[in-house]
Design an enzyme around this catalytic site. Structure first.
Site: not given
Ligand SMILES: O=C(O)c1ccccc1NCC(=O)[C@H](O)[C@H](O)COP(=O)(O)O
Length: 206
Positions: A5, A123
């Site tokens: 993502c 999440d």
């Molecule tokens: O990634 C972002 O900046 C974001 C911002 C606002 C809403 C959702 C967002 N990301 C969504 C995702 O699917 C991410 O992959 C998920 O939150 C996991 O993130 P991480 O902990 O950094 O792997």
């Protein structure tokens, strides 16, 4: 199922696509990883067949989601905010509802979404930001959520190549999602980390 993502640029997209994840995600919500419809369309046009596209939204207007599906070629609508079950119902067969959870949550409140969504993405709750935070979900909580729905559950939240083995030994989700754990900096992916992440997930049959 493996989803990478927060892709923001064509260079990362092409390199990541060559590693064959099952899905890639583009963040339309306000974020250091935010991308516009035009830029996403250009990236989606370059994707080989077999990799699905997630659009990530936080409390969007219906029109914006429709526009992203129609103009940018988004397959799955990831609703990452406080959207209601009724809002999810507007996009039949397309919604993955993000459940941002914390330890003392009443998990049963998420059950009402089940008839209207294709799946869930678990999440970690964070007061400052909706997603891409690198925060981990408590593993006991993740286990309960993965066993609680008939729909597929994708596990996200603070996953990276150094902890994925431990997490997947404990929890068996339908899929895994990662953003900040495979980055050099917000919005720029680290290809070695993406590759390592995919190799580990595939070892667990994902
Ligand atoms: O990634 C972002 O900046 C974001 C911002 C606002 C809403 C959702 C967002 N990301 C969504 C995702 O699917 C991410 O992959 C998920 O939150 C996991 O993130 P991480 O902990 O950094 O792997």
């Amino acid at each position: 199922m493996i989803k990478i993502c927060g892709i923001t640029n064509l260079e990362d997209l092409k390199l990541i696509a060559s590693l064959r994840p099952d899905a890639v995600g583009f963040v339309f919500a306000r974020s250091p990883r935010q991308v516009g419809i035009e830029a996403v369309k250009k990236m989606v046009d370059e994707l080989p067949p077999g990799i699905s596209t997630f659009g990530v939204f936080v409390n969007p207007e219906k029109d914006l989601v429709d526009f992203a599906i129609r103009e940018a070629g988004i397959d799955i609508v990831q609703l990452h905010g406080d959207e209601s079950p009724e809002f999810c119902k507007l996009f039949p067969q397309r919604v993955v509802k993000a459940l941002r959870v914390k330890a003392d949550d009443d998990l049963d409140r998420f059950k009402v979404y089940e008839p209207y969504v294709r799946g869930f993405l678990v999440d970690a709750w964070c007061a400052q930001s909706y997603g891409g935070t690198g925060k981990r979900v408590d593993l006991e909580l993740a286990k309960r959520l993965c066993g609680m729905f008939k729909r597929p559950v994708i596990l996200a939240g603070g996953l990276d190549p150094s902890n994925l083995d431990e997490v997947l030994t404990c929890v068996q989700p339908f899929g895994v999602d990662v953003s900040s754990g495979v980055e050099e900096r917000p919005g720029k992916k680290d290809l070695k980390r993406v590759k390592d992440f995919i190799i580990i997930a595939r070892r667990f049959g994902l």
